[in-house]
Design a protein around this motif. Structure first.
Motif, mmCIF file in Angstrom:
data_model
loop_
_atom_site.group_PDB
_atom_site.id
_atom_site.type_symbol
_atom_site.label_atom_id
_atom_site.label_comp_id
_atom_site.label_asym_id
_atom_site.label_seq_id
_atom_site.Cartn_x
_atom_site.Cartn_y
_atom_site.Cartn_z
ATOM 1 N N GLY A 51 -16.563 -11.699 20.705
ATOM 2 C CA GLY A 51 -16.405 -10.296 21.060
ATOM 3 C C GLY A 51 -16.014 -9.414 19.909
ATOM 4 O O GLY A 51 -16.222 -8.197 19.953
ATOM 5 N N LEU A 52 -15.443 -9.993 18.850
ATOM 6 C CA LEU A 52 -15.069 -9.208 17.676
ATOM 7 C C LEU A 52 -16.293 -9.054 16.781
ATOM 8 O O LEU A 52 -17.053 -10.006 16.590
ATOM 9 N N ARG A 53 -16.495 -7.874 16.230
ATOM 10 C CA ARG A 53 -17.672 -7.589 15.425
ATOM 11 C C ARG A 53 -17.280 -6.931 14.107
ATOM 12 O O ARG A 53 -16.222 -6.287 14.018
ATOM 13 N N ALA A 101 -2.032 -12.092 13.892
ATOM 14 C CA ALA A 101 -3.244 -11.321 14.164
ATOM 15 C C ALA A 101 -3.807 -11.770 15.505
ATOM 16 O O ALA A 101 -3.821 -12.961 15.813
ATOM 17 N N ALA A 102 -4.272 -10.820 16.300
ATOM 18 C CA ALA A 102 -4.803 -11.141 17.628
ATOM 19 C C ALA A 102 -6.058 -10.322 17.893
ATOM 20 O O ALA A 102 -6.151 -9.161 17.489
ATOM 21 N N VAL A 103 -7.005 -10.946 18.579
ATOM 22 C CA VAL A 103 -8.197 -10.227 19.033
ATOM 23 C C VAL A 103 -7.851 -9.592 20.370
ATOM 24 O O VAL A 103 -7.531 -10.294 21.329
ATOM 25 N N LYS A 104 -7.916 -8.256 20.436
ATOM 26 C CA LYS A 104 -7.535 -7.553 21.656
ATOM 27 C C LYS A 104 -8.658 -6.661 22.153
ATOM 28 O O LYS A 104 -9.562 -6.300 21.419
ATOM 29 N N TYR A 105 -8.555 -6.310 23.437
ATOM 30 C CA TYR A 105 -9.529 -5.422 24.056
ATOM 31 C C TYR A 105 -9.181 -3.975 23.753
ATOM 32 O O TYR A 105 -8.072 -3.512 24.051
ATOM 33 N N TYR A 113 -10.761 -5.226 19.092
ATOM 34 C CA TYR A 113 -10.261 -4.882 17.762
ATOM 35 C C TYR A 113 -9.285 -5.951 17.311
ATOM 36 O O TYR A 113 -8.873 -6.824 18.091
ATOM 37 N N LEU A 114 -8.930 -5.898 16.050
ATOM 38 C CA LEU A 114 -7.986 -6.864 15.480
ATOM 39 C C LEU A 114 -6.617 -6.206 15.404
ATOM 40 O O LEU A 114 -6.447 -5.182 14.729
ATOM 41 N N ASP A 115 -5.664 -6.778 16.115
ATOM 42 C CA ASP A 115 -4.301 -6.247 16.118
ATOM 43 C C ASP A 115 -3.428 -7.091 15.203
ATOM 44 O O ASP A 115 -3.413 -8.323 15.304
ATOM 45 N N THR A 134 -2.498 -16.812 14.455
ATOM 46 C CA THR A 134 -3.468 -15.958 15.137
ATOM 47 C C THR A 134 -3.523 -16.278 16.616
ATOM 48 O O THR A 134 -3.219 -17.397 17.042
ATOM 49 N N ILE A 135 -3.917 -15.288 17.411
ATOM 50 C CA ILE A 135 -4.114 -15.454 18.846
ATOM 51 C C ILE A 135 -5.592 -15.219 19.118
ATOM 52 O O ILE A 135 -6.106 -14.134 18.858
ATOM 53 N N PRO A 136 -6.308 -16.234 19.605
ATOM 54 C CA PRO A 136 -7.766 -16.129 19.740
ATOM 55 C C PRO A 136 -8.203 -15.207 20.868
ATOM 56 O O PRO A 136 -7.403 -14.753 21.694
ATOM 57 N N SER A 137 -9.502 -14.975 20.903
ATOM 58 C CA SER A 137 -10.120 -14.152 21.935
ATOM 59 C C SER A 137 -10.215 -14.935 23.238
ATOM 60 O O SER A 137 -10.138 -16.158 23.253
ATOM 61 N N PHE A 138 -10.389 -14.211 24.348
ATOM 62 C CA PHE A 138 -10.670 -14.858 25.617
ATOM 63 C C PHE A 138 -11.508 -13.908 26.466
ATOM 64 O O PHE A 138 -11.564 -12.708 26.220
#
Length: 234
Positions: A51-53, A101-105, A113-115, A134-138
């Motif tokens: 989901g991250l681009r 760092a975490a992938v967030k909505y 986005y990357l928080d 890091t905290i991955p996407s879900f």
């Protein structure tokens, strides 16, 4: 038809095209250049960055401070497949070995986005964050598996509130636990079988917790406390 009657609509069309062009340039500049100050390059390793681009925002406390520049698949020192996310930060910020760092909505349509948290804190400065930081996407749709019949009874506002509270909780924000429990209480009022709703949510959130590698303690707290707040309203 007179020339003036033709020229007037033509000028309106030209003016509209010019405004559209200016807006397009502003949007493109916003995508490519989120900050006016110099930036520094960093990387972070994620077990899942779906989901991250590239060109996604990098934010600190909600403020844009950089952009994702690339996402590459690689193997870390433990020979585990990871997504290496390259990104920039404004030069007046830095990462330490305590940063996360975490992938967030960014919104419920799936834009992410990357928080970055813990930036500029004390600790050794680093250029790369490993998977332990890091905290991955879900996939938020995993939370709703088996709940579709109940969700159909809710208003769009209630669904949005439920989704927002779920996203906040699942991405490790401690303030999301209370609102999520309230949302579940509201959700369970629309069914005669509350235990089934609770069981489905626990199953779904347990699965998501496993994909996050147990990095969101709020999820574990949620799993321990979910029955007490709902049952207390019976």
């Amino acid at each position: 038809m007179s020339a003036s009657r033709i020229i007037k609509p033509l000028w309106k069309l030209v003016a509209a095209a010019a405004v559209a062009l200016v807006l397009f340039v502003v949007i493109i500049n916003g995508i490519k250049s989120p900050v006016d100050t110099p930036t520094s390059a960093y990387t972070a390793e994620f077990t899942d960055a779906s989901g991250l681009r590239p060109n996604a925002d990098v934010r600190i406390r909600g403020v844009k401070v950089g952009k994702v520049t690339a996402i590459d698949l690689s193997q870390n020192s433990d020979n585990v497949a990871v997504a290496t996310v390259s990104f920039t930060l404004a030069a007046d910020h830095h990462l330490t070995d305590k940063s996360k760092a975490a992938v967030k909505y960014a919104n419920l349509s799936g834009v992410r986005y990357l928080d970055v948290s813990g930036a500029d804190d004390s600790g050794a400065q680093v250029r790369d964050l490993g998977v332990d930081n890091t905290i991955p996407s879900f996939d938020i749709t995993e939370l709703f598996n088996g709940l579709q019949p109940v969700l159909q009874t809710l208003s769009p506002q209630e669904i949005n509130e439920f989704s927002n509270n779920a996203v906040t909780l699942m991405q490790g924000d401690g303030s999301g636990l209370g609102p999520m429990l309230e949302s579940i209480n509201t959700l369970s009022r629309y069914t005669a079988d509350r235990s089934k709703i609770i069981s489905t949510l626990v199953t779904n959130m347990s699965r998501i917790s496993e994909t996050l590698g147990g990095k969101s303690p709020q999820i574990i707290e949620f799993l321990h406390d979910i029955e007490r707040p709902v049952d207390s309203t019976l």
